[in-house]
Design a protein around this motif. Structure first.
Motif, PDB file in Angstrom:
ATOM      1  N   LEU A   1     -29.867   8.321  41.519  1.00 15.78           N
ATOM      2  CA  LEU A   1     -28.912   9.404  41.242  1.00 15.78           C
ATOM      3  C   LEU A   1     -29.577  10.538  40.481  1.00 15.78           C
ATOM      4  O   LEU A   1     -30.402  10.299  39.609  1.00 15.78           O
ATOM      5  CB  LEU A   1     -27.743   8.856  40.416  1.00 15.78           C
ATOM      6  N   LYS A   2     -29.176  11.766  40.787  1.00 17.85           N
ATOM      7  CA  LYS A   2     -29.691  12.930  40.057  1.00 17.85           C
ATOM      8  C   LYS A   2     -28.845  13.166  38.811  1.00 17.85           C
ATOM      9  O   LYS A   2     -27.634  13.082  38.844  1.00 17.85           O
ATOM     10  CB  LYS A   2     -29.619  14.184  40.940  1.00 17.85           C
ATOM     11  N   GLY A   3     -29.530  13.457  37.705  1.00 18.25           N
ATOM     12  CA  GLY A   3     -28.843  13.831  36.479  1.00 18.25           C
ATOM     13  C   GLY A   3     -28.191  12.678  35.737  1.00 18.25           C
ATOM     14  O   GLY A   3     -27.366  12.906  34.854  1.00 18.25           O
ATOM     15  N   VAL A   4     -28.540  11.437  36.092  1.00 17.50           N
ATOM     16  CA  VAL A   4     -27.967  10.264  35.435  1.00 17.50           C
ATOM     17  C   VAL A   4     -29.106   9.399  34.919  1.00 17.50           C
ATOM     18  O   VAL A   4     -30.072   9.152  35.636  1.00 17.50           O
ATOM     19  CB  VAL A   4     -27.090   9.438  36.401  1.00 17.50           C
ATOM     20  N   ASP A   5     -28.999   8.954  33.671  1.00 11.16           N
ATOM     21  CA  ASP A   5     -29.986   8.049  33.097  1.00 11.16           C
ATOM     22  C   ASP A   5     -29.273   6.899  32.421  1.00 11.16           C
ATOM     23  O   ASP A   5     -28.068   6.963  32.156  1.00 11.16           O
ATOM     24  CB  ASP A   5     -30.879   8.780  32.084  1.00 11.16           C
ATOM     25  N   CYS A   6     -30.029   5.832  32.154  1.00 12.67           N
ATOM     26  CA  CYS A   6     -29.420   4.675  31.514  1.00 12.67           C
ATOM     27  C   CYS A   6     -30.431   3.905  30.671  1.00 12.67           C
ATOM     28  O   CYS A   6     -31.644   4.013  30.873  1.00 12.67           O
ATOM     29  CB  CYS A   6     -28.788   3.737  32.529  1.00 12.67           C
ATOM     30  N   THR A   7     -29.881   3.141  29.733  1.00 16.55           N
ATOM     31  CA  THR A   7     -30.630   2.161  28.962  1.00 16.55           C
ATOM     32  C   THR A   7     -29.901   0.838  29.105  1.00 16.55           C
ATOM     33  O   THR A   7     -28.672   0.792  28.937  1.00 16.55           O
ATOM     34  CB  THR A   7     -30.693   2.546  27.472  1.00 16.55           C
ATOM     35  N   LEU A   8     -30.634  -0.208  29.439  1.00 23.55           N
ATOM     36  CA  LEU A   8     -30.048  -1.537  29.637  1.00 23.55           C
ATOM     37  C   LEU A   8     -30.650  -2.511  28.630  1.00 23.55           C
ATOM     38  O   LEU A   8     -31.850  -2.475  28.376  1.00 23.55           O
ATOM     39  CB  LEU A   8     -30.345  -2.056  31.052  1.00 23.55           C
ATOM     40  N   ILE A   9     -29.817  -3.384  28.099  1.00 21.41           N
ATOM     41  CA  ILE A   9     -30.279  -4.497  27.272  1.00 21.41           C
ATOM     42  C   ILE A   9     -29.915  -5.767  28.038  1.00 21.41           C
ATOM     43  O   ILE A   9     -28.742  -5.993  28.351  1.00 21.41           O
ATOM     44  CB  ILE A   9     -29.610  -4.533  25.878  1.00 21.41           C
ATOM     45  N   THR A  10     -30.923  -6.584  28.347  1.00 20.60           N
ATOM     46  CA  THR A  10     -30.704  -7.797  29.124  1.00 20.60           C
ATOM     47  C   THR A  10     -30.353  -8.967  28.207  1.00 20.60           C
ATOM     48  O   THR A  10     -30.521  -8.896  26.996  1.00 20.60           O
ATOM     49  CB  THR A  10     -31.952  -8.155  29.946  1.00 20.60           C
ATOM     50  N   TYR A  11     -29.883 -10.073  28.820  1.00 18.47           N
ATOM     51  CA  TYR A  11     -29.567 -11.273  28.043  1.00 18.47           C
ATOM     52  C   TYR A  11     -30.777 -11.833  27.327  1.00 18.47           C
ATOM     53  O   TYR A  11     -30.649 -12.458  26.292  1.00 18.47           O
ATOM     54  CB  TYR A  11     -28.964 -12.364  28.931  1.00 18.47           C
ATOM     55  N   ASP A  12     -31.984 -11.602  27.867  1.00 19.13           N
ATOM     56  CA  ASP A  12     -33.183 -12.086  27.189  1.00 19.13           C
ATOM     57  C   ASP A  12     -33.784 -11.012  26.278  1.00 19.13           C
ATOM     58  O   ASP A  12     -34.951 -11.047  25.939  1.00 19.13           O
ATOM     59  CB  ASP A  12     -34.209 -12.630  28.174  1.00 19.13           C
ATOM     60  N   ASN A  13     -32.941 -10.020  25.890  1.00 21.19           N
ATOM     61  CA  ASN A  13     -33.270  -8.973  24.909  1.00 21.19           C
ATOM     62  C   ASN A  13     -34.375  -8.020  25.338  1.00 21.19           C
ATOM     63  O   ASN A  13     -35.046  -7.441  24.487  1.00 21.19           O
ATOM     64  CB  ASN A  13     -33.585  -9.587  23.539  1.00 21.19           C
ATOM     65  N   ARG A  14     -34.551  -7.817  26.631  1.00 22.02           N
ATOM     66  CA  ARG A  14     -35.460  -6.769  27.091  1.00 22.02           C
ATOM     67  C   ARG A  14     -34.680  -5.456  27.133  1.00 22.02           C
ATOM     68  O   ARG A  14     -33.496  -5.440  27.412  1.00 22.02           O
ATOM     69  CB  ARG A  14     -35.997  -7.081  28.493  1.00 22.02           C
ATOM     70  N   THR A  15     -35.357  -4.360  26.833  1.00 22.11           N
ATOM     71  CA  THR A  15     -34.768  -3.033  26.944  1.00 22.11           C
ATOM     72  C   THR A  15     -35.392  -2.345  28.144  1.00 22.11           C
ATOM     73  O   THR A  15     -36.615  -2.219  28.225  1.00 22.11           O
ATOM     74  CB  THR A  15     -35.032  -2.198  25.667  1.00 22.11           C
ATOM     75  N   LEU A  16     -34.548  -1.927  29.076  1.00 21.23           N
ATOM     76  CA  LEU A  16     -35.001  -1.241  30.288  1.00 21.23           C
ATOM     77  C   LEU A  16     -34.411   0.158  30.294  1.00 21.23           C
ATOM     78  O   LEU A  16     -33.264   0.346  29.881  1.00 21.23           O
ATOM     79  CB  LEU A  16     -34.534  -2.002  31.533  1.00 21.23           C
ATOM     80  N   VAL A  17     -35.185   1.136  30.751  1.00 20.35           N
ATOM     81  CA  VAL A  17     -34.691   2.517  30.820  1.00 20.35           C
ATOM     82  C   VAL A  17     -34.944   3.083  32.211  1.00 20.35           C
ATOM     83  O   VAL A  17     -35.881   2.689  32.896  1.00 20.35           O
ATOM     84  CB  VAL A  17     -35.340   3.421  29.747  1.00 20.35           C
TER      85      VAL A  17
END
Length: 106
Positions: free
Chosen positions: A73-89
């Motif tokens: 998607l254009k113009g959309v960003d995210c940060t995810l925290i997984t159950y095993d405590n990894r941070t993904l962007v």
């Protein structure tokens, strides 16, 4: 930040644990069961209604498919925290970890 919306959805407040599995309040409509794999999803985009809808979509898709979806998607960003405590962007974000203040010596 200006002229953007930031919305976070998470399974860290409304949940229950059965055995070793944590079950949150965000339901996967394909299975009828709570979504698993993510603790938190934060969406940043120009529209608050879009951000509010996308956080649940990413939760249901899970970390890999959800991140790929946001990256499409254009113009959309995210940060995810997984159950095993990894941070993904998403590709438009940079992850910088806070390491605390550095001690100074006279």
């Amino acid at each position: 930040m200006t002229d953007v919306a930031m919305v976070t959805a998470g399974n860290y407040e409304q949940y229950f644990t059965m055995g070793q599995q944590v079950y949150g309040h965000i339901i996967n409509p394909h299975t009828g069961y709570p979504s698993i794999g993510l603790r938190s999803v934060t969406i940043i985009c120009p529209d608050v209604e879009l951000a509010d809808g996308l956080d649940e979509v990413v939760f249901v898709k899970g970390p890999t498919a959800g991140l790929a979806f946001i990256n499409s998607l254009k113009g959309v960003d995210c940060t995810l925290i997984t159950y095993d405590n990894r941070t993904l962007v998403s590709r438009g974000m940079t992850l910088n970890y806070y390491h605390g203040p550095t001690a100074t010596h006279p």
